[in-house]
Design an enzyme around this catalytic site. Sequence first.
Site, PDB file in Angstrom:
ATOM      1  N   HIS A 142       0.808  -1.216   0.000  1.00  0.00           N
ATOM      2  CA  HIS A 142       0.000   0.000   0.000  1.00  0.00           C
ATOM      3  C   HIS A 142       0.845   1.273   0.000  1.00  0.00           C
ATOM      4  O   HIS A 142       1.905   1.353   0.615  1.00  0.00           O
ATOM      5  CB  HIS A 142      -0.929   0.009   1.218  1.00  0.00           C
ATOM      6  CG  HIS A 142      -0.183   0.056   2.529  1.00  0.00           C
ATOM      7  ND1 HIS A 142       0.214   1.232   3.124  1.00  0.00           N
ATOM      8  CD2 HIS A 142       0.259  -0.936   3.335  1.00  0.00           C
ATOM      9  CE1 HIS A 142       0.853   0.976   4.242  1.00  0.00           C
ATOM     10  NE2 HIS A 142       0.898  -0.346   4.400  1.00  0.00           N
ATOM     11  N   HIS A 151      11.887  -1.213 -13.032  1.00  0.00           N
ATOM     12  CA  HIS A 151      11.680  -2.661 -13.124  1.00  0.00           C
ATOM     13  C   HIS A 151      11.766  -3.244 -11.720  1.00  0.00           C
ATOM     14  O   HIS A 151      12.810  -3.171 -11.069  1.00  0.00           O
ATOM     15  CB  HIS A 151      12.742  -3.289 -14.025  1.00  0.00           C
ATOM     16  CG  HIS A 151      12.563  -4.761 -14.231  1.00  0.00           C
ATOM     17  ND1 HIS A 151      13.412  -5.506 -15.011  1.00  0.00           N
ATOM     18  CD2 HIS A 151      11.639  -5.645 -13.768  1.00  0.00           C
ATOM     19  CE1 HIS A 151      13.025  -6.771 -15.023  1.00  0.00           C
ATOM     20  NE2 HIS A 151      11.948  -6.881 -14.263  1.00  0.00           N
TER      21      HIS A 151
END
Length: 220
Positions: A142, A151
Amino acid sequence: MKTRVIGLGAGGHAKMVIEILRLQNEVELVGLLDASPALQSKEVSGVAVLGPDEILAGLVKDGLRHFFVGLAGARDTGPRCRVYDFATGLGMQAVRAIHPRAIVSESASLGPGVTIMPGAIINASVSLGTDVIVNSGAIVEHDCSIGDHVHIATGARLTGGVQVDSRAHIGAGAVVRQLIRIGEGAVVAAGAVVIRDVAPHTVVAGVPARELAPAGAKLS
């Protein structure tokens, strides 16, 4: 009518994106472009390699408007960034590739060209920038903010509130503690455990992670 899409790059990452796009069943894959002479006139996962990137402008003139980047980049996100910028500079739009077995929160924000692999988890209020890859089994918890062209490699775990600046690479199996900031262009090595902020354009590795070298350096 399905969206016509071309892939830029024809390596292993392209194979994975092709499979995801086929599962989404919303696009027509018209071909791949790659500079490698060994791949010319070949097929990758049943998709023809049409030629090098230089022919893209002609395809755009013929009406092609959408693409995906088939390059992942191990540590170095530069080639993927350049390909993305080249295509968007021609007026093209990147498509998203989100595997149906990924879990993506309804409150997450996803930029153009995002790729989310099978088993990845994107939790509440996460922001993913342009051309971000969240690889297989990676977890982005979150309130994380992920910059453009980042990446997040296989099995990496970002706990709550982590900020990853543009063009950084989070290696396979790495763990980043909550509220940490990873600087622009930084590389977190595979298996590292990050408990302190990482400066831009540096490489960190180990448990706990320590700085090894500038991001462009070759490690022995």
